[in-house]
Design a protein around this motif. Sequence first.
Motif, PDB file in Angstrom:
ATOM      1  N   VAL A  12     -55.792 -32.879  47.531  1.00 48.43           N
ATOM      2  CA  VAL A  12     -56.364 -32.067  46.457  1.00 48.43           C
ATOM      3  C   VAL A  12     -57.093 -30.879  47.066  1.00 48.43           C
ATOM      4  N   LEU A  13     -56.725 -29.675  46.602  1.00 48.91           N
ATOM      5  CA  LEU A  13     -57.322 -28.440  47.101  1.00 48.91           C
ATOM      6  C   LEU A  13     -58.258 -27.864  46.056  1.00 48.91           C
ATOM      7  N   ASN A  14     -59.286 -27.171  46.523  1.00 50.91           N
ATOM      8  CA  ASN A  14     -60.212 -26.474  45.636  1.00 50.91           C
ATOM      9  C   ASN A  14     -59.901 -24.987  45.773  1.00 50.91           C
ATOM     10  N   LEU A  15     -59.129 -24.440  44.819  1.00 60.20           N
ATOM     11  CA  LEU A  15     -58.744 -23.031  44.854  1.00 60.20           C
ATOM     12  C   LEU A  15     -59.377 -22.318  43.671  1.00 60.20           C
ATOM     13  N   ASP A  16     -60.172 -21.289  43.945  1.00 57.80           N
ATOM     14  CA  ASP A  16     -60.828 -20.490  42.905  1.00 57.80           C
ATOM     15  C   ASP A  16     -61.610 -21.358  41.931  1.00 57.80           C
ATOM     16  N   GLY A  17     -62.259 -22.408  42.428  1.00 54.79           N
ATOM     17  CA  GLY A  17     -63.094 -23.254  41.583  1.00 54.79           C
ATOM     18  C   GLY A  17     -62.332 -24.279  40.764  1.00 54.79           C
ATOM     19  N   GLU A  18     -61.016 -24.361  40.931  1.00 54.50           N
ATOM     20  CA  GLU A  18     -60.216 -25.352  40.205  1.00 54.50           C
ATOM     21  C   GLU A  18     -59.593 -26.317  41.201  1.00 54.50           C
ATOM     22  N   LEU A  19     -59.340 -27.552  40.750  1.00 61.52           N
ATOM     23  CA  LEU A  19     -58.753 -28.568  41.617  1.00 61.52           C
ATOM     24  C   LEU A  19     -57.240 -28.618  41.413  1.00 61.52           C
ATOM     25  N   TRP A  20     -56.509 -28.527  42.512  1.00 59.29           N
ATOM     26  CA  TRP A  20     -55.044 -28.549  42.486  1.00 59.29           C
ATOM     27  C   TRP A  20     -54.542 -29.606  43.454  1.00 59.29           C
ATOM     28  N   ALA A  21     -53.634 -30.466  42.991  1.00 57.22           N
ATOM     29  CA  ALA A  21     -53.036 -31.490  43.846  1.00 57.22           C
ATOM     30  C   ALA A  21     -51.718 -30.959  44.394  1.00 57.22           C
ATOM     31  N   VAL A  22     -51.455 -31.200  45.671  1.00 58.36           N
ATOM     32  CA  VAL A  22     -50.203 -30.770  46.296  1.00 58.36           C
ATOM     33  C   VAL A  22     -49.108 -31.753  45.869  1.00 58.36           C
ATOM     34  N   VAL A  23     -48.117 -31.247  45.143  1.00 58.89           N
ATOM     35  CA  VAL A  23     -47.002 -32.080  44.701  1.00 58.89           C
ATOM     36  C   VAL A  23     -45.902 -32.046  45.764  1.00 58.89           C
ATOM     37  N   GLU A  24     -45.665 -30.837  46.295  1.00 58.95           N
ATOM     38  CA  GLU A  24     -44.598 -30.649  47.269  1.00 58.95           C
ATOM     39  C   GLU A  24     -44.985 -29.500  48.188  1.00 58.95           C
ATOM     40  N   PHE A  25     -44.562 -29.549  49.426  1.00 57.48           N
ATOM     41  CA  PHE A  25     -44.813 -28.425  50.326  1.00 57.48           C
ATOM     42  C   PHE A  25     -43.666 -28.319  51.313  1.00 57.48           C
ATOM     43  N   GLN A  26     -43.482 -27.070  51.828  1.00 58.25           N
ATOM     44  CA  GLN A  26     -42.405 -26.851  52.786  1.00 58.25           C
ATOM     45  C   GLN A  26     -42.843 -25.755  53.753  1.00 58.25           C
ATOM     46  N   HIS A  27     -42.798 -26.054  55.054  1.00 61.26           N
ATOM     47  CA  HIS A  27     -43.088 -25.048  56.068  1.00 61.26           C
ATOM     48  C   HIS A  27     -41.818 -24.230  56.275  1.00 61.26           C
ATOM     49  N   VAL A  28     -41.944 -22.900  56.210  1.00 59.72           N
ATOM     50  CA  VAL A  28     -40.784 -22.031  56.358  1.00 59.72           C
ATOM     51  C   VAL A  28     -41.028 -21.070  57.515  1.00 59.72           C
ATOM     52  N   LYS A  29     -40.067 -20.980  58.423  1.00 56.30           N
ATOM     53  CA  LYS A  29     -40.136 -20.048  59.556  1.00 56.30           C
ATOM     54  C   LYS A  29     -38.921 -19.144  59.468  1.00 56.30           C
ATOM     55  N   PRO A  30     -39.081 -18.004  58.783  1.00 57.00           N
ATOM     56  CA  PRO A  30     -37.933 -17.103  58.660  1.00 57.00           C
ATOM     57  C   PRO A  30     -37.605 -16.442  60.008  1.00 57.00           C
ATOM     58  N   GLY A  31     -36.428 -15.888  60.130  1.00 58.02           N
ATOM     59  CA  GLY A  31     -36.025 -15.232  61.372  1.00 58.02           C
ATOM     60  C   GLY A  31     -36.858 -14.007  61.655  1.00 58.02           C
ATOM     61  N   LYS A  32     -37.314 -13.364  60.605  1.00 66.75           N
ATOM     62  CA  LYS A  32     -38.108 -12.148  60.758  1.00 66.75           C
ATOM     63  C   LYS A  32     -39.446 -12.359  60.069  1.00 66.75           C
ATOM     64  N   GLY A  33     -40.530 -11.978  60.679  1.00 66.53           N
ATOM     65  CA  GLY A  33     -41.835 -12.112  60.045  1.00 66.53           C
ATOM     66  C   GLY A  33     -42.503 -13.425  60.414  1.00 66.53           C
ATOM     67  N   GLY A  34     -43.712 -13.619  59.850  1.00 66.90           N
ATOM     68  CA  GLY A  34     -44.494 -14.801  60.179  1.00 66.90           C
ATOM     69  C   GLY A  34     -44.104 -16.015  59.350  1.00 66.90           C
ATOM     70  N   ALA A  35     -44.475 -17.170  59.850  1.00 69.00           N
ATOM     71  CA  ALA A  35     -44.199 -18.420  59.132  1.00 69.00           C
ATOM     72  C   ALA A  35     -45.107 -18.512  57.909  1.00 69.00           C
ATOM     73  N   PHE A  36     -44.668 -19.266  56.902  1.00 62.34           N
ATOM     74  CA  PHE A  36     -45.486 -19.480  55.713  1.00 62.34           C
ATOM     75  C   PHE A  36     -45.224 -20.869  55.161  1.00 62.34           C
ATOM     76  N   VAL A  37     -46.083 -21.274  54.227  1.00 68.07           N
ATOM     77  CA  VAL A  37     -45.961 -22.589  53.606  1.00 68.07           C
ATOM     78  C   VAL A  37     -45.769 -22.386  52.108  1.00 68.07           C
ATOM     79  N   ARG A  38     -44.664 -22.884  51.597  1.00 65.87           N
ATOM     80  CA  ARG A  38     -44.363 -22.800  50.165  1.00 65.87           C
ATOM     81  C   ARG A  38     -44.796 -24.123  49.526  1.00 65.87           C
ATOM     82  N   THR A  39     -45.655 -24.067  48.486  1.00 74.53           N
ATOM     83  CA  THR A  39     -46.173 -25.293  47.874  1.00 74.53           C
ATOM     84  C   THR A  39     -45.945 -25.298  46.369  1.00 74.53           C
ATOM     85  N   THR A  40     -45.892 -26.500  45.821  1.00 76.38           N
ATOM     86  CA  THR A  40     -45.934 -26.714  44.378  1.00 76.38           C
ATOM     87  C   THR A  40     -47.238 -27.441  44.120  1.00 76.38           C
ATOM     88  N   LEU A  41     -48.096 -26.840  43.287  1.00 75.03           N
ATOM     89  CA  LEU A  41     -49.416 -27.389  43.015  1.00 75.03           C
ATOM     90  C   LEU A  41     -49.534 -27.765  41.548  1.00 75.03           C
TER      91      LEU A  41
END
Length: 185
Positions: A12-41
Amino acid sequence: MATTNDLKNGLVLNLDGELWAVVEFQHVKPGKGGAFVRTTLKNVLSGKVVDKTFNAGTKVDTATVDKRTMQYLYIDGEDYVFMDLETYDQIPVPGGTVGEAANYLLPEAEAIVATHEGVPLYVELPTSVVLEITYTEPGLQGDRSTGGNKPATVETGATVQVPLFITTGEKIKVDTRDGRYLGRA
Protein backbone atom coordinates in the motif's frame (compact mmCIF):
# COMPACT_ATOMS: atom_id res chain seq x y z
CA MET A 1 9.94 5.18 2.31
CA ALA A 2 10.78 2.67 -0.38
CA THR A 3 11.89 2.80 -3.98
CA THR A 4 10.01 1.56 -7.02
CA ASN A 5 12.43 -1.40 -7.06
CA ASP A 6 10.82 -2.60 -3.78
CA LEU A 7 7.27 -2.68 -5.17
CA LYS A 8 5.29 -5.90 -4.82
CA ASN A 9 1.64 -6.89 -5.17
CA GLY A 10 -0.47 -5.91 -2.17
CA LEU A 11 1.91 -3.15 -0.99
CA VAL A 12 0.00 0.00 0.00
CA LEU A 13 1.41 3.35 -1.12
CA ASN A 14 0.58 6.81 0.20
CA LEU A 15 0.38 9.01 -2.92
CA ASP A 16 -0.88 12.61 -2.62
CA GLY A 17 -2.54 11.82 0.72
CA GLU A 18 -4.51 8.85 -0.64
CA LEU A 19 -3.87 5.14 -0.08
CA TRP A 20 -3.30 2.99 -3.17
CA ALA A 21 -2.69 -0.77 -3.22
CA VAL A 22 -0.37 -2.20 -5.89
CA VAL A 23 -2.42 -4.65 -7.95
CA GLU A 24 0.18 -5.29 -10.63
CA PHE A 25 3.62 -3.98 -11.52
CA GLN A 26 6.16 -4.48 -14.29
CA HIS A 27 9.77 -3.31 -14.55
CA VAL A 28 10.47 -2.12 -18.10
CA LYS A 29 13.93 -1.50 -19.57
CA PRO A 30 13.47 -0.08 -23.05
CA GLY A 31 16.34 -0.12 -25.55
CA LYS A 32 16.50 3.65 -25.48
CA GLY A 33 16.09 5.82 -22.39
CA GLY A 34 15.89 5.01 -18.70
CA ALA A 35 14.14 2.10 -17.04
CA PHE A 36 10.69 2.61 -15.54
CA VAL A 37 8.06 0.75 -13.55
CA ARG A 38 4.53 0.43 -14.93
CA THR A 39 1.94 -0.18 -12.16
CA THR A 40 -1.77 -0.76 -11.75
CA LEU A 41 -2.98 0.83 -8.51
CA LYS A 42 -6.31 0.45 -6.72
CA ASN A 43 -7.58 3.13 -4.33
CA VAL A 44 -8.06 1.37 -0.99
CA LEU A 45 -11.12 3.43 0.00
CA SER A 46 -12.97 4.07 -3.27
CA GLY A 47 -11.88 1.00 -5.27
CA LYS A 48 -10.90 3.17 -8.27
CA VAL A 49 -8.21 1.54 -10.44
CA VAL A 50 -5.55 3.60 -12.27
CA ASP A 51 -2.38 2.91 -14.22
CA LYS A 52 0.68 4.89 -13.11
CA THR A 53 4.25 4.90 -14.36
CA PHE A 54 7.28 5.65 -12.15
CA ASN A 55 10.90 6.13 -13.14
CA ALA A 56 13.04 3.27 -11.83
CA GLY A 57 14.55 4.03 -8.42
CA THR A 58 12.03 6.77 -7.57
CA LYS A 59 11.21 7.00 -3.86
CA VAL A 60 7.58 6.25 -2.94
CA ASP A 61 5.90 6.63 0.43
CA THR A 62 4.55 3.34 1.79
CA ALA A 63 1.62 3.14 4.21
CA THR A 64 1.37 0.74 7.12
CA VAL A 65 -1.84 -1.27 6.84
CA ASP A 66 -2.66 -3.48 9.82
CA LYS A 67 -4.75 -6.54 8.87
CA ARG A 68 -6.28 -8.38 11.80
CA THR A 69 -8.74 -11.24 12.12
CA MET A 70 -11.76 -9.90 13.95
CA GLN A 71 -15.15 -11.21 14.96
CA TYR A 72 -18.30 -9.39 13.86
CA LEU A 73 -20.52 -8.70 16.88
CA TYR A 74 -23.51 -6.46 16.07
CA ILE A 75 -24.82 -3.36 14.27
CA ASP A 76 -24.83 -0.09 16.23
CA GLY A 77 -26.76 2.49 14.18
CA GLU A 78 -24.80 2.82 10.92
CA ASP A 79 -21.68 1.11 12.31
CA TYR A 80 -20.75 -2.56 12.37
CA VAL A 81 -18.91 -3.47 15.58
CA PHE A 82 -15.97 -5.89 15.32
CA MET A 83 -13.87 -7.36 18.14
CA ASP A 84 -10.14 -8.01 17.85
CA LEU A 85 -9.63 -11.69 18.71
CA GLU A 86 -6.25 -11.05 20.36
CA THR A 87 -6.84 -7.90 22.43
CA TYR A 88 -10.65 -8.09 22.71
CA ASP A 89 -10.85 -4.40 21.71
CA GLN A 90 -14.08 -3.48 19.94
CA ILE A 91 -13.94 -1.14 16.96
CA PRO A 92 -16.84 0.36 15.01
CA VAL A 93 -16.56 0.10 11.22
CA PRO A 94 -18.80 2.45 9.18
CA GLY A 95 -21.40 0.76 6.97
CA GLY A 96 -19.86 2.35 3.86
CA THR A 97 -16.53 0.71 4.65
CA VAL A 98 -18.15 -2.71 5.13
CA GLY A 99 -19.99 -2.27 1.80
CA GLU A 100 -21.24 -5.40 0.02
CA ALA A 101 -19.66 -7.64 2.67
CA ALA A 102 -22.67 -6.81 4.89
CA ASN A 103 -24.81 -9.11 2.69
CA TYR A 104 -22.84 -12.14 3.88
CA LEU A 105 -21.94 -11.13 7.45
CA LEU A 106 -23.47 -13.10 10.32
CA PRO A 107 -22.95 -12.31 14.02
CA GLU A 108 -19.87 -14.11 15.41
CA ALA A 109 -18.42 -14.53 11.88
CA GLU A 110 -14.71 -13.90 11.47
CA ALA A 111 -13.40 -11.40 8.93
CA ILE A 112 -10.16 -9.58 8.25
CA VAL A 113 -10.37 -5.87 9.04
CA ALA A 114 -7.63 -3.67 7.57
CA THR A 115 -6.82 -0.44 9.38
CA HIS A 116 -4.40 2.44 8.77
CA GLU A 117 -3.56 4.61 11.78
CA GLY A 118 -6.67 3.32 13.57
CA VAL A 119 -9.03 4.10 10.65
CA PRO A 120 -10.81 1.03 9.18
CA LEU A 121 -10.12 0.77 5.43
CA TYR A 122 -11.98 -2.36 4.33
CA VAL A 123 -13.42 -5.67 5.51
CA GLU A 124 -12.32 -8.90 3.84
CA LEU A 125 -14.56 -11.97 4.21
CA PRO A 126 -13.65 -15.61 3.57
CA THR A 127 -14.25 -16.51 -0.09
CA SER A 128 -17.38 -18.49 0.80
CA VAL A 129 -19.90 -18.56 3.64
CA VAL A 130 -22.71 -20.91 4.65
CA LEU A 131 -26.11 -19.23 4.92
CA GLU A 132 -29.61 -20.54 5.62
CA ILE A 133 -32.42 -19.78 3.18
CA THR A 134 -35.26 -17.99 4.96
CA TYR A 135 -37.59 -17.80 1.94
CA THR A 136 -37.79 -19.06 -1.61
CA GLU A 137 -40.67 -20.07 -3.85
CA PRO A 138 -41.37 -23.82 -3.66
CA GLY A 139 -39.97 -25.95 -6.46
CA LEU A 140 -42.24 -27.91 -8.79
CA GLN A 141 -42.15 -31.59 -9.69
CA GLY A 142 -39.65 -32.09 -12.49
CA ASP A 143 -37.29 -29.24 -11.47
CA ARG A 144 -33.74 -30.37 -12.04
CA SER A 145 -30.31 -28.92 -11.36
CA THR A 146 -29.99 -27.81 -15.00
CA GLY A 147 -33.47 -26.28 -15.18
CA GLY A 148 -32.68 -22.68 -14.24
CA ASN A 149 -32.52 -20.43 -11.22
CA LYS A 150 -34.86 -18.64 -8.83
CA PRO A 151 -34.27 -15.92 -6.20
CA ALA A 152 -33.86 -16.97 -2.56
CA THR A 153 -33.59 -14.74 0.50
CA VAL A 154 -30.89 -15.81 2.97
CA GLU A 155 -30.69 -15.13 6.73
CA THR A 156 -28.69 -11.91 6.24
CA GLY A 157 -31.44 -10.45 4.03
CA ALA A 158 -29.46 -10.76 0.79
CA THR A 159 -30.99 -12.32 -2.33
CA VAL A 160 -29.09 -15.14 -4.06
CA GLN A 161 -29.96 -16.92 -7.30
CA VAL A 162 -30.30 -20.66 -6.54
CA PRO A 163 -31.31 -23.75 -8.57
CA LEU A 164 -35.03 -24.59 -8.72
CA PHE A 165 -34.75 -27.66 -6.43
CA ILE A 166 -33.51 -25.65 -3.37
CA THR A 167 -36.15 -25.15 -0.64
CA THR A 168 -36.67 -22.85 2.36
CA GLY A 169 -34.64 -23.89 5.42
CA GLU A 170 -31.72 -25.41 3.50
CA LYS A 171 -28.18 -24.23 4.10
CA ILE A 172 -26.23 -23.17 1.02
CA LYS A 173 -22.67 -22.09 0.30
CA VAL A 174 -22.36 -18.60 -1.25
CA ASP A 175 -19.32 -16.95 -2.88
CA THR A 176 -18.76 -13.64 -1.02
CA ARG A 177 -16.97 -12.02 -3.98
CA ASP A 178 -19.90 -12.08 -6.41
CA GLY A 179 -22.87 -13.57 -4.51
CA ARG A 180 -22.97 -16.80 -6.54
CA TYR A 181 -24.56 -20.00 -5.29
CA LEU A 182 -21.80 -22.63 -4.87
CA GLY A 183 -23.80 -25.61 -3.62
CA ARG A 184 -25.56 -27.08 -0.62
CA ALA A 185 -23.72 -26.93 2.67
